[in-house]
Design an enzyme around this catalytic site. Structure first.
Site, PDB file in Angstrom:
ATOM      1  N   SER A 136      -5.424  -0.406   0.597  1.00 52.97           N
ATOM      2  CA  SER A 136      -6.227  -1.177  -0.353  1.00 52.97           C
ATOM      3  C   SER A 136      -7.342  -0.391  -1.036  1.00 52.97           C
ATOM      4  CB  SER A 136      -6.821  -2.409   0.331  1.00 52.97           C
ATOM      5  OG  SER A 136      -7.822  -2.042   1.234  1.00 52.97           O
ATOM      6  N   LYS A 140     -13.904  -2.580   1.832  1.00 53.15           N
ATOM      7  CA  LYS A 140     -13.767  -2.972   0.425  1.00 53.15           C
ATOM      8  C   LYS A 140     -15.002  -2.536  -0.363  1.00 53.15           C
ATOM      9  CE  LYS A 140     -10.074  -5.396   1.441  1.00 53.15           C
ATOM     10  NZ  LYS A 140      -8.784  -4.812   1.269  1.00 53.15           N
TER      11      LYS A 140
END
Length: 174
Positions: free
Chosen positions: A55, A98
Site C-alpha cells: 500500500s 499510511k
C-alpha cells in the site's frame, strides 16, 4: 577440632549462598530496571518497525525497516503528508502504515482514482484521513473512513533498510 572445621565449612557455604542470592537478586533488579527503561523508550520515544504490504509503494516497499518516533503524536504535531503508524480501526492487533491526507476540518476526496465522478467529505473533529501512496492497491480511509487521532502510534522518520535508499522520509508534497 573436626567440629570447628564443620562449622567453618558450614559458614563458608552459607556465605557462598548469600553471595549467590545477592548476585541473583541484583541481576533480577537490573533486568527489571532496564526492562522498564526499554518499555518507556519504545512507548514514548520511538521504535523500529518492519512494514509489509504494497500500500505504500514506492515510498516504502514490503519488508522495509523504518524508525517511528512517538513524540509527535503526544505533542499533536502530526501534519498532512506525514507517514504514520496507526492501530487498524477494524483489527486492534494489527498496525497500518499510511500517509496523512487530511486533518480535522479538511475536505478530502473519497473516490477511487478511476472514478469518473468524485465524491468528497470533511474529516470530523479528532480524526485524520489516511491513504496509502499506492492508491490502486491500498485499504485505507477510502474504505473504512477517517480514523480517530488516538489510534495513531507514531510518525515515520527514517528508513533503515537497503543502504542505497536509507534516509529521511519525505512528506510527499513536492
Amino acid at each position: 577440632m573436626e567440629r570447628e572445621r564443620g562449622k567453618e565449612t558450614e559458614g563458608i557455604e552459607v556465605e557462598m549462598f548469600r553471595n549467590f542470592l545477592w548476585k541473583t537478586l541484583g541481576f533480577v533488579g537490573y533486568t527489571i530496571q532496564y526492562g522498564c527503561i526499554a518499555h518507556c523508550a519504545f512507548e514514548y520515544i520511538g521504535e523500529v518497525v518492519v512494514c509489509s504490504g504494497p500500500s505504500m509503494e514506492p515510498t516504502i516497499v514490503n519488508h522495509d525497516v523504518v524508525f517511528s518516533e512517538r513524540m509527535s503524536r503526544h505533542l499533536c504535531k502530526i501534519q498532512k503528508g506525514d507517514i504514520v503508524i496507526a492501530k487498524c480501526p477494524f483489527d486492534p492487533h494489527m498496525n497500518i502504515c499510511k500517509r496523512v491526507i487530511g486533518l480535522e476540518g479538511d475536505k478530502v476526496c473519497t473516490s477511487d482514482p478511476s472514478d469518473l465522478f468524485k465524491a468528497h467529505t470533511y474529516v470530523p473533529k479528532g480524526h485524520v484521513w489516511l491513504e496509502g501512496d499506492n492508491l490502486r492497491n491500498s485499504n485505507d480511509s477510502r474504505n473504512y473512513g477517517p480514523i480517530p487521532y488516538a489510534l495513531i502510534r507514531g510518525q515515520m522518520l527514517l528508513k533503515l533498510s537497503l543502504l542505497s535508499s536509507m534516509g529521511p522520509l519525505s512528506s510527499g508534497e513536492e
